[in-house]
Design an enzyme around this catalytic site. Structure first.
Site, PDB file in Angstrom:
ATOM      1  N   SER F  96       0.801  -1.226   0.000  1.00  0.00           N
ATOM      2  CA  SER F  96       0.000   0.000   0.000  1.00  0.00           C
ATOM      3  C   SER F  96       0.832   1.274   0.000  1.00  0.00           C
ATOM      4  O   SER F  96       0.297   2.363  -0.251  1.00  0.00           O
ATOM      5  CB  SER F  96      -0.982  -0.005   1.171  1.00  0.00           C
ATOM      6  OG  SER F  96      -0.358   0.393   2.354  1.00  0.00           O
ATOM      7  N   LYS F 139      -7.168   4.468   8.170  1.00  0.00           N
ATOM      8  CA  LYS F 139      -6.151   5.366   7.622  1.00  0.00           C
ATOM      9  C   LYS F 139      -6.651   6.809   7.563  1.00  0.00           C
ATOM     10  O   LYS F 139      -5.896   7.754   7.840  1.00  0.00           O
ATOM     11  CB  LYS F 139      -5.754   4.900   6.221  1.00  0.00           C
ATOM     12  CG  LYS F 139      -4.878   3.632   6.218  1.00  0.00           C
ATOM     13  CD  LYS F 139      -4.669   3.116   4.791  1.00  0.00           C
ATOM     14  CE  LYS F 139      -3.651   1.979   4.743  1.00  0.00           C
ATOM     15  NZ  LYS F 139      -3.507   1.418   3.381  1.00  0.00           N
TER      16      LYS F 139
HETATM   17 CA   LIG Z   1       0.914   4.417   2.108  1.00  0.00          CA
END
Ligand SMILES: [Ca+2]
Ligand SMILES: [Ca+2]
Ligand SMILES: [Ca+2]
Ligand SMILES: [Ca+2]
Ligand SMILES: [Ca+2]
Ligand SMILES: [Ca+2]
Ligand SMILES: [Ca+2]
Ligand SMILES: [Ca+2]
Ligand SMILES: [Ca+2]
Ligand SMILES: [Ca+2]
Ligand SMILES: [Ca+2]
Ligand SMILES: [Ca+2]
Lengths: 200, 200, 200, 200, 200, 200
Positions: F96, F139
């Site tokens: 990611s 996140k």
């Molecule tokens: Ca990242």
């Protein structure tokens, strides 16, 4: 196993760090030696991968900011570098020796003397920041026992010191830093070691 | 398995160390051989990583202090070095063979004869210190059984000798050292071995 | 699995050793092949690290004492060396094939024929000593079964032979050695193999 | 999984072997491809270490005996060699593909056609011997099922064939060999493949 | 995790494969990128050893048969090759992406456009054969869901398609191949991609 | 352990990413440093293999599309690249951080300033696509807590944002992208950092 004592600042490239082990805090020594070569980095002392990375980061930072310690980047290609952390029977790991490795390398390449009775602990980053580390209380006790009088920590570890009973802190001066250049400015004297070798 | 005996000092690069194993103390031999080359270091004898690091540290120290044994640093780039520790069936590890490896390398490169009936045990550091090691009592008994008459130890192992009954120490002279140069001064005679090869 | 038989001495670099396995003693063969190259050493035959080290030590010893077999050290840099121990399905390890590997390499580089019906077992060291090994009784029985008539052992294995019933030893001559040069002197005839290649 | 069939001999460097797996015998193919290069050997097909060693031994033998197949040793330095054993989903190991690898390499370097409907199994050694292998009965059944009509085995596997009911052996000719050169003589025709590349 | 859709054929070196995972079939993409270099092959995408071998085999085959795609073997030494299989969080292994990797490399080196809405699955061998693979039913369902209209399979997977209910196969054309050149002929159009780079 | 705060955009090559750990979301920093060299890539920060692959893919993409950021491919051969992800005590893995690494490398090589208070998360592929990643909700919360005001996500993560209560999204602007060039266009300002080094 008895605990270690501070051992002076006569030799360039040797810096006192603070370690946190399963049996409490202790001081440790980062030793750096240069020999004519092509920039090879050798790491010994039963070190784990993260601790080895600290040396790689410290060296990369010094190369990228060589002018700040009065060197050219080329100097780093003319010497092989050996970093050793004594007491091979003890496995060592973690990022907390970062500023100690940085200072050791900077002292080795400048041959500048490290400040007397100084110890330090803190993680380093590639852009030059000093990050907080754990085990501060145990490390401070170990430093006092070892005759340390000045300690460099990350600004983000200041809160850990504030939580310690003042009696334990007597006789020790703390320096809180944010950046790696502050560490070098605090830790290295302007005096060269006796028997300085000609690096640059 | 019967225990080993001291085997003389006729060959350069061979030094007697003291080991501590699960079945008690024993002596061991560090054997060093040089062949024309480019400085490659080969290590054999079923050695663990920490014991291999001892050889790397010893060699780095000698390179950095070559003038103290009358050599130039360049000499180390002209020879391939092989260090072997006999009895391949026995895995060996730990830092305690450090001063033995240092002495073996110094003898190989100077071709100076090692002192007769001498054994030693102690960890080395990159800046030249000799650190204490464990298993002293068992090692001393093994040394006596093997006809050793002089032993070099770290100053910090003096206390371990004081705890041993004097009867066990008869006939053995102890040398306590702080620095690696003291080891070389004590261990190497000024006489070259017969059939010395021309190293420098 | 049926046991192996002695297979002659027509080929340089092939020597019969004695092995001790979980199913008793057996003979084994060390095969050596040279090809023009730069001194690379290839080891095959499902060998463990300690057995591989034996080949490295044997080669280092021969390089360092090349004049004793009538060669110059440079010869070893002009050939790639392949050492194979047949029966790849069997993992093999331990130091006891040391003198067999030494003899195989010496035969390959001198192209001298190995003595007929000779087998051997013993650890080697870098300074040239031959150390005792285990499993002697089983190895001797295997050697007899394989038509071996002469066996080289370490002097320190003499006591193991003395413990064996004399009936088992009939027809076999034992040679006890202390040093690796004695092995080469005993094992290699002064005759070159037919189809000897030109090595030096 | 259905069993494989023999697939012809149109391509140089492709040879049919016999394998023994947990689900019985099967045939397998060793495929070899050469490309201009410097002698690098690439091995694919989900091979274990012992099977990889077979290729290394086969190549070393051919280099050392290149004149016997009409080549110079230098040829082997001018080509990169890729050996593949199809069916990557199946892990493969053991020494029994040795003579198949030898034949595949010999065919690739000479571009000679492999004999029609031939399969083989046997371990190889560096000095040129062919050793017996296990699973003979299962391998023979698999070979028949795959339309194989000739099979090369080690002389020491002759006894395993004698124990098999004759009915199972009808239509298959057996060749028993002691040496690797016999394998090459039996397996390679004197005819080059169509579209032969120029190797030497 | 939602399933992937077909993503067009605008870019050279990108080919759609079929994968079989623990949660059913899926399509996957092989992406290839060339950069000026010396023939280095980089493989990313969390790939297991067998899948990596597929890329090595595909590249070796193309080198050995470069003239069939209108190239010289030297071209392969002038470019570094990077093959990536997206979705790094998913470990991938097995030989079934072989023909997809072959096609991706062939497209990258020729800059020819891949046929529209085409997917494929099949193991490759060094001599050019296409072997059958498992999970065909699940892979076909995934292909349909992803808007694939043509699929290349090994001839030996034809029987697996015959076992699937015809309703599931509507709208998909199957191509059964024996050899790797058939795959390239079927998969690559004669049209170059827009923004084709100059490879040869 | 307290959570991290956004730390400004003064330094080229430093970009803020979003991470998802066992204790919730957090921001992380990708730090890139260039030193004169030959294109070597060093990765530190206790990174797993998949995360290391992200850096390899990002660099390959930039090399192949160098003209899009105003560079020649040769520039990448003239610098050694070090990518570090701070907090060495925390193992990090997964794909990611791909777009964060891409942006960090692009900023380092162009010396262009990264947009203020920007963070990002998304997997990259070799052909230039941005793939969705997991842990979006955690996140986003971490980004808000860290004073982030703009976030770049994959178009395929848009649905994850739609599922979050609007109150949590106040003060943050989202950019959804399909391709890696969009990321660079969004993330890099046209302004060079102060103290920009001369890269091209
Ligand atoms: Ca990242
Ligand atoms: Ca200590
Ligand atoms: Ca420290
Ligand atoms: Ca012993
Ligand atoms: Ca010792
Ligand atoms: Ca046997
Ligand atoms: Ca033996
Ligand atoms: Ca099969
Ligand atoms: Ca076979
Ligand atoms: Ca997917
Ligand atoms: Ca596929
Ligand atoms: Ca954090």
């Amino acid at each position: 196993h008895s605990k270690d004592k501070y051992q002076g600042n006569d030799v360039a490239g040797v810096v006192t760090g603070l370690a946190w082990t399963s049996v409490g805090g202790d001081i440790l020594f980062i030793e750096t030696s240069l020999s004519k070569g092509k920039g090879k980095l050798t790491l010994t002392g039963n070190l784990g991968d993260v601790m080895k990375e600290s040396a790689v980061i410290a060296l990369a930072y010094l190369k990228a900011h060589s002018e700040m310690i009065g060197l050219t980047p080329e100097v780093f290609n003319n010497w092989d570098i050996h970093v050793h952390v004594p007491e091979g029977a003890t496995p060592k790991d973690g990022p907390s020796a970062g500023i100690t490795m940085l200072t050791a390398l900077a002292s080795a390449f400048t041959q500048r003397k490290v400040k007397n009775k100084l110890a330090m602990t803190g993680e380093i980053t590639l852009r030059g920041r000093v990050l907080p580390v754990g085990g501060i209380k145990e490390k401070i006790l170990a430093a006092k026992r070892a005759d340390i009088t000045e300690i460099i920590l990350s600004e983000d570890n200041r809160k850990d010191i504030l939580e310690i009973n003042e009696n334990y802190l007597k006789g020790v001066t703390f320096h809180y830093v944010k950046n790696m250049m502050e560490v070098i400015d605090l830790a290295l004297t302007n005096q060269k070691v006796s028997k300085a070798i000609k690096v640059a």
